[in-house]
Design an enzyme around this catalytic site. Structure first.
Site: not given
Lengths: 384, 148
Positions: A106-107, A233, A307, A310
């Site tokens: 959570l940012e 996903n 998304h 990576g």
């Protein structure tokens, strides 16, 4: 992945940043075995499996407008809770309203003037000015979806013999889409997706409560509108053009995100003209991006884009190079206040373990499969 | 009963699964292999030194295939973590091989309490990616990748 705006600027948030992050850390459970704050009964959890975010909003965990700002209105309607094992239910029921660990976070982020790439679109998405504070959440269906995966992996192993399917890695176990096994899984997986939408929805509710408490102002007055929520996903039946013909396909976006262009029939009215907001998460040190879906994504990648940035380094390798406590201190010096349950877990998520997010954004941008709108810089982060 | 301070029991593999965690577990017999594979999960989940062995969890499983039995066994540990809020320190496994391989497991640990325990990775699933149980010259080896 979910993005929420506020009408606060960093100047207003900075003096209370620690209090805000500490509050979030307290009210959004994270890490191993954390207990979710939604005390759902078994029958309620089955409703959550079937209705996703819709259940949450109807049960006071959110605003009605949140739904049109969520992929598929936060509900997959082919979900069938009977296709989910009692074991998965037992795992999931306790996890609704938990963040998890690993790369989940959570940012608190800020918009920098130099990171606004498309001012007009940014405004339409609710990013109205430089220094504006936003909140990003990355989490999913937690152990629930994985238990469903584990259960069906087993069923598929048996089914593959029946259908003469061989795969080179057992994790790729599968069944024909139209078979009983395939259809059962498709309906069970939708329950996991609905749980993930619901999880992020109830967490959003907590975020609004947290901001409201710290800034002593109602969330409505803080204009804490969602920008969007996308799955990372998920497999869905969608219509795509193949060799000039419309075809129904199962599109599985794993480690990728939907990026539908303007006027796509599945988009809510709110984003019909703009195209779908796309959220690409970076490491906790470098920041994340808000983009928009394009026609080229539709033409070339079945309406999909990347998304996240990576990893480039294994967790063990990251831990050998970085110590969690030191990283926490260094990040604070650089203006990012982090709270984590696990210090080794924090080290595993160090920026150096990830690809450069700018390279990832350049790649999707040059490929034309999504277009950058705003870059978001982290100032506060909670991790499991 | 084992305490996991012996690296010969299992070994984490660094560059096999970048986003997940891979490890190999070893054992002179199946019981030991299963125990060591579980100890690796315990170490990934928490600093075991901070866990008191005050609560017992027992379960039984059976499977025709030994590798699937291991997969079920490790998955069951995750199930107890999420549904009963348990972290573990010790494990004892007894396997009876046969037409249907039968497993009896006794795990000792405590209810999860972040005030008391140093918690680490919240493992979501044992995957089938590269999953393998192999009989070797001097015993058994398993390769496991967990998703976190």
């Amino acid at each position: 992945m979910r993005l929420v705006t506020t009408n606060l600027t960093f100047k207003e948030v900075q003096p209370k940043l620690k209090e805000l992050v500490d509050t979030m850390f307290k009210i959004v459970p994270a890490g191993v075995g954390s207990r979710g704050f939604v005390d759902a009964s078994k029958s309620q959890f089955k409703e959550i499996m079937a209705y996703g975010s819709k259940w949450c909003v109807e049960n006071s965990y959110g605003w009605t407008e949140d739904l049109e700002r969520t992929e598929g209105y936060g509900r997959i309607d082919w979900a069938e809770p009977e296709k989910v094992s009692s074991k998965a239910l037992e795992r999931g029921i306790k996890q609704l309203g938990t963040l998890g660990s690993g790369n989940h976070y959570l940012e608190i982020q800020i918009v920098k003037a130099e990171n606004i790439f498309d001012e007009e679109l940014a405004k339409k998405f609710g990013i109205i000015e430089p220094e504006q504070v936003v909140v990003m959440v990355h989490c999913g269906s937690r152990g629930f979806g994985h238990q469903i995966g584990t259960d069906y992996l087993r069923i598929f192993e048996g089914a593959m013999k029946k259908y003469n399917i061989e795969v080179y890695d057992r994790e790729l176990a599968c069944a024909p889409f139209q078979s009983n096994e395939g259809q059962d899984y498709y309906k069970a997986m939708a329950c996991a997706a609905n749980m993930a939408f619901a999880n992020r929805q109830v967490i959003l509710h907590r975020i609004r409560e947290g901001f409201s408490k710290v800034f002593k102002t109602e969330a409505e007055k803080l204009e804490m509108h969602m920008v969007y929520d996308v799955a990372h996903n998920i497999a869905k039946l969608e219509e795509h053009v193949v060799d000039g013909k419309n075809k129904k396909l199962v599109v599985h976006r794993k480690g990728s995100t939907r990026a539908f262009p303007p006027h796509h029939p599945e988009l809510a009215k709110l984003y019909k003209e703009t195209g779908q907001p796309v959220i690409i998460g970076g490491s906790m040190e470098t920041g994340s991006f808000l983009l928009v879906g394009t026609q080229k994504a539709m033409d070339e990648t079945f309406g999909s884009t990347a998304h996240g940035s990576g990893r480039t380094m294994s967790r063990a390798a990251a831990k050998r190079q970085v110590r969690g406590e030191q990283l926490q201190k260094d990040m604070e010096k650089r203006g990012i206040y982090v709270k984590a349950i696990s210090m080794p877990g924090l080290a595993e998520e160090a920026g150096l373990a990830y690809k450069n997010i700018n390279d990832v954004i350049d790649a999707v941008s040059q490929a034309g499969i999504s277009k950058p709108v705003v870059g978001l810089k982290p100032v506060g982060n909670i991790k499991g | 009963m084992n305490i996991n301070n012996d690296k010969k029991k299992y070994r984490f593999l660094e560059d096999v699964a970048i986003a997940d965690i891979a490890y190999e577990a070893y054992g002179k017999d199946l019981n030991e292999l299963f125990e060591n594979a579980a100890l690796a999960i315990f170490e990934l989940s928490a600093d075991v030194e901070t866990i008191d062995a005050v609560k017992k969890t027992e379960f039984e499983l059976e499977n025709k295939k030994l590798d699937n039995l291991l997969y079920d066994f490790l998955s069951e540990i995750l199930f107890f973590k999420d549904s009963k809020y348990m972290v573990f320190k010790y494990v004892h496994v007894t396997i009876n091989e046969g037409k249907k391989n039968k497993l009896k497991a006794v795990l000792e640990g405590d209810t999860i309490n972040p005030e008391k325990q140093q918690l680490e990775n919240d493992i979501k699933a044992v995957t089938m990616h590269m999953f393998e149980l192999k009989k070797e010259k001097n015993g058994y080896k398993a390769t496991v990748v967990v998703d976190i």
